[in-house]
Design a protein around this motif. Structure first.
Motif, PDB file in Angstrom:
ATOM      1  N   SER A 165     -49.123-112.843  81.518  1.00 48.13           N
ATOM      2  CA  SER A 165     -48.349-112.032  82.307  1.00 48.13           C
ATOM      3  C   SER A 165     -48.664-110.508  81.992  1.00 48.13           C
ATOM      4  O   SER A 165     -48.224-109.846  82.949  1.00 48.13           O
ATOM      5  CB  SER A 165     -46.917-112.500  82.572  1.00 48.13           C
ATOM      6  OG  SER A 165     -46.262-112.119  81.071  1.00 48.13           O
ATOM      7  N   GLU A 166     -48.855-110.346  81.056  1.00 48.22           N
ATOM      8  CA  GLU A 166     -48.997-109.069  80.313  1.00 48.22           C
ATOM      9  C   GLU A 166     -47.526-108.320  80.196  1.00 48.22           C
ATOM     10  O   GLU A 166     -47.395-107.125  80.025  1.00 48.22           O
ATOM     11  CB  GLU A 166     -49.890-108.166  81.312  1.00 48.22           C
ATOM     12  CG  GLU A 166     -51.497-108.633  81.263  1.00 48.22           C
ATOM     13  CD  GLU A 166     -52.270-108.024  82.315  1.00 48.22           C
ATOM     14  OE1 GLU A 166     -51.926-106.938  82.960  1.00 48.22           O
ATOM     15  OE2 GLU A 166     -53.361-108.288  82.432  1.00 48.22           O
ATOM     16  N   ILE A 167     -46.384-109.011  80.564  1.00 45.72           N
ATOM     17  CA  ILE A 167     -45.090-108.388  80.216  1.00 45.72           C
ATOM     18  C   ILE A 167     -44.314-109.441  79.676  1.00 45.72           C
ATOM     19  O   ILE A 167     -42.869-109.406  79.869  1.00 45.72           O
ATOM     20  CB  ILE A 167     -44.444-108.036  81.669  1.00 45.72           C
ATOM     21  CG1 ILE A 167     -44.710-109.322  82.472  1.00 45.72           C
ATOM     22  CG2 ILE A 167     -45.236-106.876  82.288  1.00 45.72           C
ATOM     23  CD1 ILE A 167     -43.484-109.178  83.579  1.00 45.72           C
ATOM     24  N   LYS A 168     -44.726-110.054  78.489  1.00 45.39           N
ATOM     25  CA  LYS A 168     -43.778-111.251  78.044  1.00 45.39           C
ATOM     26  C   LYS A 168     -42.607-110.660  77.567  1.00 45.39           C
ATOM     27  O   LYS A 168     -41.625-111.381  77.508  1.00 45.39           O
ATOM     28  CB  LYS A 168     -44.741-111.775  77.016  1.00 45.39           C
ATOM     29  CG  LYS A 168     -44.974-111.386  75.793  1.00 45.39           C
ATOM     30  CD  LYS A 168     -45.687-112.064  74.876  1.00 45.39           C
ATOM     31  CE  LYS A 168     -45.134-111.979  73.245  1.00 45.39           C
ATOM     32  NZ  LYS A 168     -45.909-112.917  72.570  1.00 45.39           N
ATOM     33  N   ASP A 169     -42.429-109.179  77.162  1.00 47.88           N
ATOM     34  CA  ASP A 169     -41.447-108.755  76.571  1.00 47.88           C
ATOM     35  C   ASP A 169     -40.323-108.695  77.654  1.00 47.88           C
ATOM     36  O   ASP A 169     -39.069-108.236  77.266  1.00 47.88           O
ATOM     37  CB  ASP A 169     -41.362-107.713  75.825  1.00 47.88           C
ATOM     38  CG  ASP A 169     -40.620-107.356  74.641  1.00 47.88           C
ATOM     39  OD1 ASP A 169     -40.009-108.423  74.023  1.00 47.88           O
ATOM     40  OD2 ASP A 169     -40.286-106.326  74.216  1.00 47.88           O
ATOM     41  N   LEU A 170     -40.322-108.878  78.733  1.00 45.93           N
ATOM     42  CA  LEU A 170     -39.388-108.802  79.871  1.00 45.93           C
ATOM     43  C   LEU A 170     -38.952-109.956  80.571  1.00 45.93           C
ATOM     44  O   LEU A 170     -38.467-109.991  81.515  1.00 45.93           O
ATOM     45  CB  LEU A 170     -40.012-107.864  80.983  1.00 45.93           C
ATOM     46  CG  LEU A 170     -40.105-106.232  80.532  1.00 45.93           C
ATOM     47  CD1 LEU A 170     -40.725-105.502  81.661  1.00 45.93           C
ATOM     48  CD2 LEU A 170     -38.761-105.682  80.147  1.00 45.93           C
ATOM     49  N   LEU A 171     -39.432-111.036  79.993  1.00 42.40           N
ATOM     50  CA  LEU A 171     -39.114-112.242  80.380  1.00 42.40           C
ATOM     51  C   LEU A 171     -37.975-113.089  79.856  1.00 42.40           C
ATOM     52  O   LEU A 171     -37.770-113.147  78.503  1.00 42.40           O
ATOM     53  CB  LEU A 171     -40.472-113.331  80.078  1.00 42.40           C
ATOM     54  CG  LEU A 171     -41.656-113.112  80.639  1.00 42.40           C
ATOM     55  CD1 LEU A 171     -42.610-114.098  80.365  1.00 42.40           C
ATOM     56  CD2 LEU A 171     -41.635-112.716  82.297  1.00 42.40           C
ATOM     57  N   ILE A 172     -36.861-113.400  80.644  1.00 45.76           N
ATOM     58  CA  ILE A 172     -35.790-114.458  80.142  1.00 45.76           C
ATOM     59  C   ILE A 172     -35.779-115.648  80.764  1.00 45.76           C
ATOM     60  O   ILE A 172     -36.070-115.769  82.218  1.00 45.76           O
ATOM     61  CB  ILE A 172     -34.598-113.616  80.543  1.00 45.76           C
ATOM     62  CG1 ILE A 172     -34.379-112.281  79.844  1.00 45.76           C
ATOM     63  CG2 ILE A 172     -33.414-114.426  80.383  1.00 45.76           C
ATOM     64  CD1 ILE A 172     -34.014-112.461  78.253  1.00 45.76           C
ATOM     65  N   ARG A 173     -35.606-116.757  79.992  1.00 45.66           N
ATOM     66  CA  ARG A 173     -35.667-118.048  80.521  1.00 45.66           C
ATOM     67  C   ARG A 173     -34.204-118.715  80.317  1.00 45.66           C
ATOM     68  O   ARG A 173     -33.758-119.282  79.427  1.00 45.66           O
ATOM     69  CB  ARG A 173     -36.627-118.977  80.116  1.00 45.66           C
ATOM     70  CG  ARG A 173     -37.888-118.339  80.369  1.00 45.66           C
ATOM     71  CD  ARG A 173     -39.125-119.066  79.508  1.00 45.66           C
ATOM     72  NE  ARG A 173     -40.348-118.701  80.034  1.00 45.66           N
ATOM     73  CZ  ARG A 173     -41.165-118.004  79.736  1.00 45.66           C
ATOM     74  NH1 ARG A 173     -40.888-117.415  78.499  1.00 45.66           N
ATOM     75  NH2 ARG A 173     -42.165-117.900  80.071  1.00 45.66           N
ATOM     76  N   PRO A 174     -33.168-118.232  81.379  1.00 43.95           N
ATOM     77  CA  PRO A 174     -31.646-118.523  81.018  1.00 43.95           C
ATOM     78  C   PRO A 174     -31.559-119.691  80.676  1.00 43.95           C
ATOM     79  O   PRO A 174     -30.245-120.039  79.776  1.00 43.95           O
ATOM     80  CB  PRO A 174     -31.120-117.982  82.510  1.00 43.95           C
ATOM     81  CG  PRO A 174     -32.163-117.230  83.167  1.00 43.95           C
ATOM     82  CD  PRO A 174     -33.249-117.790  82.656  1.00 43.95           C
ATOM     83  N   LEU A 175     -32.059-120.937  81.093  1.00 46.96           N
ATOM     84  CA  LEU A 175     -31.705-122.270  80.889  1.00 46.96           C
ATOM     85  C   LEU A 175     -32.000-122.799  79.457  1.00 46.96           C
ATOM     86  O   LEU A 175     -31.175-123.625  79.040  1.00 46.96           O
ATOM     87  CB  LEU A 175     -32.293-123.251  81.790  1.00 46.96           C
ATOM     88  CG  LEU A 175     -31.761-122.840  83.382  1.00 46.96           C
ATOM     89  CD1 LEU A 175     -32.701-123.849  84.232  1.00 46.96           C
ATOM     90  CD2 LEU A 175     -30.307-122.712  83.580  1.00 46.96           C
ATOM     91  N   SER A 176     -32.816-122.002  78.911  1.00 45.55           N
ATOM     92  CA  SER A 176     -33.496-122.373  77.414  1.00 45.55           C
ATOM     93  C   SER A 176     -33.331-121.091  76.627  1.00 45.55           C
ATOM     94  O   SER A 176     -33.827-121.197  75.529  1.00 45.55           O
ATOM     95  CB  SER A 176     -34.736-122.866  77.714  1.00 45.55           C
ATOM     96  OG  SER A 176     -34.680-123.974  78.030  1.00 45.55           O
ATOM     97  N   GLN A 177     -32.994-120.013  76.906  1.00 40.31           N
ATOM     98  CA  GLN A 177     -33.340-118.842  76.229  1.00 40.31           C
ATOM     99  C   GLN A 177     -32.521-118.852  74.789  1.00 40.31           C
ATOM    100  O   GLN A 177     -33.285-118.126  73.624  1.00 40.31           O
ATOM    101  CB  GLN A 177     -32.619-117.416  76.850  1.00 40.31           C
ATOM    102  CG  GLN A 177     -33.111-116.161  76.185  1.00 40.31           C
ATOM    103  CD  GLN A 177     -34.719-116.067  76.446  1.00 40.31           C
ATOM    104  OE1 GLN A 177     -35.242-116.337  77.361  1.00 40.31           O
ATOM    105  NE2 GLN A 177     -35.036-115.512  75.277  1.00 40.31           N
TER     106      GLN A 177
END
Length: 190
Positions: free
Chosen positions: A135-147
């Motif tokens: 994605s080239e932006i992995k540091d801006l990803l949140i996965r709320p159900l498993s974070q």
């Protein structure tokens, strides 16, 4: 003196499935401004996602990614899954395309309904990391159900998102998601 801190805005990659519906409603209940976005391709139109968005009372932004999707299909870096679907590459493409739209829509970070360990090809920890790299932006990803089970990204490190408010759902059992759907009043989902 008391100052109200405005919560950040996020794009929610929205398939229209139960997990993406839950991620949107969950983050909205925490006070975030959530804009669901669906990526349309020749293989996946927005009809079901539009129905799901209507079920949870949100407006869905539909963005066509036909050209980059077809280009990716010619040579997916992580190969094809069980039914010739390039899961990891496709998720990476969607996040990358969302990142290109962030500034225009005043969006701070991205979320998805991905659940750690739910899908054998695309939702293992290494696969989620690969999606982030693509994605080239992995540091801006949140996965709320498993974070809670995943590495901290910028929104958590900067305090935009509290990790303690995130969930720790993992595996193929969908009991927690079904309970959440009932709690949130979601009656219809694919």
């Amino acid at each position: 003196m008391f100052f109200l801190i405005k919560k950040k805005k996020c794009f929610a990659l929205f398939s229209g499935g139960l997990d993406s519906m839950l991620a949107v409603v969950f983050m909205q209940k925490l006070g975030y401004d959530v804009q669901p976005i669906f990526f349309s391709t020749p293989f996946f139109g927005p009809e079901k996602a539009l129905e799901s968005a209507q079920e949870i009372g949100v407006e869905l932004f539909v963005h066509d990614v036909t050209n980059p999707h077809l280009k990716m299909l010619k040579n997916p870096k992580y190969g094809f899954g069980k039914h010739m679907n390039p899961c990891i590459d496709c998720h990476g493409l969607m996040f990358r395309e969302a990142s290109k739209l962030m500034q225009k829509h005043n969006v701070d970070f991205l979320i998805s309904g991905e659940v750690l360990g739910q899908r054998p090809m695309s939702q293992r920890k290494d696969a989620l990391n690969a999606v982030g790299k693509l994605s080239e932006i992995k540091d801006l990803l949140i996965r709320p159900l498993s974070q809670k089970l995943l590495a901290d990204t910028l929104p958590i490190r900067e305090g935009w998102v509290k990790k303690t408010e995130m969930l720790d759902i993992q595996g193929r059992n969908r009991q927690r998601q079904l309970l959440m759907a009932k709690e949130f009043g979601i009656k219809k989902f694919p």
